[in-house]
Design a protein around this motif. Structure first.
Motif, PDB file in Angstrom:
ATOM      1  N   VAL A  71       0.751  -1.145  -0.046  1.00 16.03           N
ATOM      2  CA  VAL A  71       0.011   0.070   0.084  1.00 16.03           C
ATOM      3  C   VAL A  71       1.012   1.231   0.053  1.00 16.03           C
ATOM      4  O   VAL A  71       1.754   1.291   0.792  1.00 16.03           O
ATOM      5  CB  VAL A  71      -0.865  -0.084   1.384  1.00 16.03           C
ATOM      6  CG1 VAL A  71      -1.775   1.117   1.208  1.00 16.03           C
ATOM      7  CG2 VAL A  71      -1.807  -1.150   1.328  1.00 16.03           C
ATOM      8  N   GLY A 112       2.163  -8.246   5.052  1.00 19.03           N
ATOM      9  CA  GLY A 112       2.988  -8.243   3.778  1.00 19.03           C
ATOM     10  C   GLY A 112       4.028  -7.566   3.817  1.00 19.03           C
ATOM     11  O   GLY A 112       5.019  -8.255   4.727  1.00 19.03           O
ATOM     12  N   SER A 113       4.400  -6.600   3.166  1.00 15.89           N
ATOM     13  CA  SER A 113       6.090  -5.901   3.279  1.00 15.89           C
ATOM     14  C   SER A 113       5.966  -4.826   4.502  1.00 15.89           C
ATOM     15  O   SER A 113       7.158  -4.278   4.548  1.00 15.89           O
ATOM     16  CB  SER A 113       6.265  -5.517   1.930  1.00 15.89           C
ATOM     17  OG  SER A 113       5.887  -6.322   0.918  1.00 15.89           O
ATOM     18  N   GLY A 114       4.971  -4.673   5.265  1.00 14.92           N
ATOM     19  CA  GLY A 114       5.045  -3.837   6.207  1.00 14.92           C
ATOM     20  C   GLY A 114       4.980  -2.424   5.714  1.00 14.92           C
ATOM     21  O   GLY A 114       5.384  -1.461   6.555  1.00 14.92           O
ATOM     22  N   VAL A 157      -5.663 -15.390   9.856  1.00  9.89           N
ATOM     23  CA  VAL A 157      -6.710 -14.723  10.648  1.00  9.89           C
ATOM     24  C   VAL A 157      -8.357 -14.955  10.303  1.00  9.89           C
ATOM     25  O   VAL A 157      -9.148 -15.053  11.080  1.00  9.89           O
ATOM     26  CB  VAL A 157      -6.480 -12.893  10.428  1.00  9.89           C
ATOM     27  CG1 VAL A 157      -5.251 -12.367  11.092  1.00  9.89           C
ATOM     28  CG2 VAL A 157      -6.693 -12.631   8.874  1.00  9.89           C
ATOM     29  N   TYR A 158      -8.097 -15.471   8.933  1.00  8.34           N
ATOM     30  CA  TYR A 158      -9.648 -16.420   8.552  1.00  8.34           C
ATOM     31  C   TYR A 158      -9.917 -17.471   9.775  1.00  8.34           C
ATOM     32  O   TYR A 158     -10.912 -17.335   9.987  1.00  8.34           O
ATOM     33  CB  TYR A 158      -9.442 -17.142   7.106  1.00  8.34           C
ATOM     34  CG  TYR A 158      -9.243 -16.161   5.988  1.00  8.34           C
ATOM     35  CD1 TYR A 158      -9.329 -14.989   6.198  1.00  8.34           C
ATOM     36  CD2 TYR A 158      -8.569 -16.784   4.915  1.00  8.34           C
ATOM     37  CE1 TYR A 158      -9.075 -14.184   4.790  1.00  8.34           C
ATOM     38  CE2 TYR A 158      -8.136 -16.156   3.822  1.00  8.34           C
ATOM     39  CZ  TYR A 158      -8.620 -14.647   3.713  1.00  8.34           C
ATOM     40  OH  TYR A 158      -7.903 -13.958   2.877  1.00  8.34           O
ATOM     41  N   PRO A 210      -6.457 -11.247   0.825  1.00 10.72           N
ATOM     42  CA  PRO A 210      -7.256 -11.890  -0.630  1.00 10.72           C
ATOM     43  C   PRO A 210      -8.894 -12.043  -0.419  1.00 10.72           C
ATOM     44  O   PRO A 210      -9.529 -11.698  -1.443  1.00 10.72           O
ATOM     45  CB  PRO A 210      -6.543 -13.201  -0.710  1.00 10.72           C
ATOM     46  CG  PRO A 210      -5.401 -13.201  -0.017  1.00 10.72           C
ATOM     47  CD  PRO A 210      -5.657 -12.322   1.013  1.00 10.72           C
TER      48      PRO A 210
HETATM   49  N1  SAM Z   1      -0.510  -4.076   3.336  1.00 10.12           N
HETATM   50  C1  SAM Z   1       0.628  -4.751   2.971  1.00 10.12           C
HETATM   51  C2  SAM Z   1       1.585  -3.804   2.646  1.00 10.12           C
HETATM   52  O1  SAM Z   1       1.474  -2.431   2.735  1.00 10.12           O
HETATM   53  O2  SAM Z   1       2.868  -3.956   2.786  1.00 10.12           O
HETATM   54  C3  SAM Z   1       0.582  -5.744   1.808  1.00 10.12           C
HETATM   55  C4  SAM Z   1      -0.540  -6.879   2.164  1.00 10.12           C
HETATM   56  S1  SAM Z   1      -0.303  -8.152   0.784  1.00 10.12           S
HETATM   57  C5  SAM Z   1      -1.166  -7.569  -0.476  1.00 10.12           C
HETATM   58  C6  SAM Z   1      -1.226  -9.450   1.329  1.00 10.12           C
HETATM   59  C7  SAM Z   1      -0.854 -10.241   2.815  1.00 10.12           C
HETATM   60  O3  SAM Z   1      -1.914 -11.009   3.340  1.00 10.12           O
HETATM   61  C8  SAM Z   1       0.178 -11.139   2.170  1.00 10.12           C
HETATM   62  O4  SAM Z   1       1.260 -11.097   2.574  1.00 10.12           O
HETATM   63  C9  SAM Z   1      -0.714 -12.535   2.510  1.00 10.12           C
HETATM   64  O5  SAM Z   1       0.631 -13.569   3.167  1.00 10.12           O
HETATM   65  C10 SAM Z   1      -1.300 -12.056   3.545  1.00 10.12           C
HETATM   66  N2  SAM Z   1      -2.531 -13.042   3.937  1.00 10.12           N
HETATM   67  C11 SAM Z   1      -3.363 -13.839   3.105  1.00 10.12           C
HETATM   68  N3  SAM Z   1      -3.947 -14.516   3.589  1.00 10.12           N
HETATM   69  C12 SAM Z   1      -3.924 -14.296   5.001  1.00 10.12           C
HETATM   70  C13 SAM Z   1      -4.576 -14.829   6.119  1.00 10.12           C
HETATM   71  N4  SAM Z   1      -5.508 -15.765   6.265  1.00 10.12           N
HETATM   72  N5  SAM Z   1      -4.107 -14.425   7.475  1.00 10.12           N
HETATM   73  C14 SAM Z   1      -3.203 -13.454   7.364  1.00 10.12           C
HETATM   74  N6  SAM Z   1      -2.288 -13.012   6.633  1.00 10.12           N
HETATM   75  C15 SAM Z   1      -3.003 -13.464   5.155  1.00 10.12           C
END
Ligand code: SAM
Length: 489
Positions: A136, A162-164, A236-237, A288
């Motif tokens: 983001v 994600g990447s933080g 988290v789901y 997702p």
């Molecule tokens: N917002 C982040 C940033 O600014 O860097 C990027 C997030 S990235 C698009 C989505 C992340 O959600 C991925 O790293 C993925 O591994 C994580 N993710 C997907 N399903 C997840 C779940 N059920 N619980 C926790 N994290 C999940």
């Protein structure tokens, strides 16, 4: 005010081309350390020794560095591609962020280039961080944090981390400006007050991918943000957002000392429960399938697993959703779980280059002019204007000729006697005529203001779904209010 060893710094090569690195002092006992502590860029090589103890914002000239033929594989792997990672442009820089090794190539002598050294901010970090996922960017997170009303002392749930990139921006937004207590330090009065008010903002960050969660954890320690952000490796789901009780005991010193549980009103300690609520005032989901996490974000809870939301605060939520079908799914789930004020926004930020284009000069033969008429009427109108101006100009020239004789007094090689009485070449006369013409007209006022959108702006095109969870309101609350404010009195 100056750069320090073992802290993060951002090297600004040019706009949208930044490299972040932890500055290290050379180890006198390790002959390789000087060669390791170098940032290589297309603008030259920058040994950390030249970047240390510099005022933030200083311009640093590239140095001549000789690493000989020591071939080392860069930890970062392949070179960044355009639009793939980091600053977006292929700046030729080998990413050396967060301790990655320098380029394996011997470094050429390149002392002509320079960079500026900048203090890290969420903005520069987002542009230079080592990407593990889509991130983001600033245009999105600034809007999201504002819509979520995140402020100092707030508590944010974020998933996935994600990447933080968002994590860092959220950490700054919740930070109340007071550094965590150091061992043995006597806290200042304001700090004591903040602690007594339990106004330590926190970010509870969840990431499903173990290596990503671990790397973010390390980066947060390196950036001194581990007392504000707690990263949890979790799906988290399935498992929601509450934390096991023992994790509450391992809160960093500053927050634990204040009995901080992520709340601002001194609510009862959840230590009796087997799960601790983060008591979030804001939620950001970049997942997702965000709708799959919503069942955990309700007002309902049990003593052993309370709601992760703050019970006495309105909670704001944003889901970052890439397609409209998912928006529909997220909206349906939000309604189902009691979220209200559901709305969707799309950010389409563009940087516009605004300039004034000179119109009509092309027709008059003045170099650099260009004009494109919108329609026939405009073209005719413009031709009329040009003709009128030309008429004025030629009348004037005719008048001048009358004053200086038919064609001016011929001299050698086409020279004529000009207005000033001096001999002038044809070129000099043309320049003088143009100057006259320009003096008559206000060129800066001519033409149309036009704009051109910039080709690329780093922002992730997604839909932002917002929703609000009102403060929980029980029958007891109603009775209390009735007693406090009796109807009719
Ligand atoms: N917002 C982040 C940033 O600014 O860097 C990027 C997030 S990235 C698009 C989505 C992340 O959600 C991925 O790293 C993925 O591994 C994580 N993710 C997907 N399903 C997840 C779940 N059920 N619980 C926790 N994290 C999940």
């Amino acid at each position: 005010p100056v750069t320090k060893a073992n802290s993060l710094a951002v090297l600004h090569l040019r706009r949208e081309s930044l490299i972040s690195t932890i500055l290290r002092e050379d180890d006198p006992h390790d002959p390789d350390s000087a060669a390791d502590n170098v940032v290589n860029t297309r603008f030259g090589s920058f040994p950390h020794s030249t970047l240390l103890n510099q005022p933030w914002g200083a311009q640093i000239l590239a140095s001549k560095v000789d690493t000989g033929s020591r071939g080392r594989k860069p930890a970062g792997g392949k070179k960044r591609k355009r639009g793939e990672d980091g600053g977006g442009e292929d700046d030729g820089a080998t990413p050396t962020a967060a301790g990655a090794a320098p380029s394996p190539k011997p470094i050429e002598a390149a002392s002509s280039g320079f960079i500026h050294i900048l203090p890290p901010t969420p903005e520069t970090w987002s542009m230079s961080l080592p990407h593990r996922t889509q991130v983001v960017y600033t245009p999105d997170y600034s809007y999201i944090l504002q819509r979520l009303r995140v402020r100092p002392g707030g508590v944010v749930i974020e998933a996935g981390a994600g990447s933080g990139s968002f994590t860092h921006a959220a950490a700054r937004a919740v930070f109340n400006g007071y550094p965590p207590e150091q061992d043995g330090e006597e806290p200042v009065e304001e700090l004591k007050f903040q602690r007594s008010q339990r106004q330590f903002g926190r970010v509870y960050s969840y990431e499903f991918h173990a290596p990503r969660a671990a790397q973010l954890g390390r980066e947060l320690v390196e950036h001194g943000l581990d007392s504000i952000v707690r990263v949890t490796h979790r799906d988290v789901y399935q498992d929601g957002f509450n934390l096991p009780c023992q994790e509450a005991d391992s809160l960093p010193a500053a927050a634990a000392a204040a009995g901080h549980r992520g709340d601002n009103d001194g609510a009862a300690s959840p230590s009796a429960a087997s799960k601790t609520s983060p008591r979030a005032t804001a939620v950001f989901l970049d997942l997702p399938a965000p709708e799959r996490a919503l069942k955990h974000l309700t007002r309902t809870g049990t003593p052993s697993s309370p709601s992760p939301l703050h019970p006495r605060r309105t909670v704001h939520l944003c889901a970052f959703v890439p397609c409209i079908e998912q928006v529909q799914r997220a909206v349906a789930a939000l309604r189902q779980f009691g979220w209200v004020e559901v709305s969707m926004a799309e950010l389409a930020q563009r940087r516009l280059e605004v300039r004034r284009e000179r119109v009509g000069l092309a027709e008059e033969g003045v170099r650099g002019g260009s004009a494109v008429a919108k329609d026939v009427d405009e073209a005719v109108q413009r031709l009329r204007e040009v003709e009128a101006r030309q008429k004025v100009y030629h009348d004037k020239q005719g008048k001048k000729k009358g004053e200086t004789g038919a064609d001016g007094e011929e001299g050698v090689e086409g020279e004529k006697v000009g207005k000033s009485g001096q001999k002038e070449t044809a070129k000099q006369r043309r320049i003088a005529a143009k100057k006259d013409m320009q003096a008559e007209r206000k060129l800066w006022k001519e033409g149309r203001v036009t704009h051109r959108p910039e080709q690329e702006l780093k922002t992730h095109t997604s839909y932002l779904v917002f929703a609000t969870m009102p403060v929980a309101w029980s029958e007891e609350d109603e009775k209390r209010m009735e007693e406090k404010y009796p109807v009719g009195k």
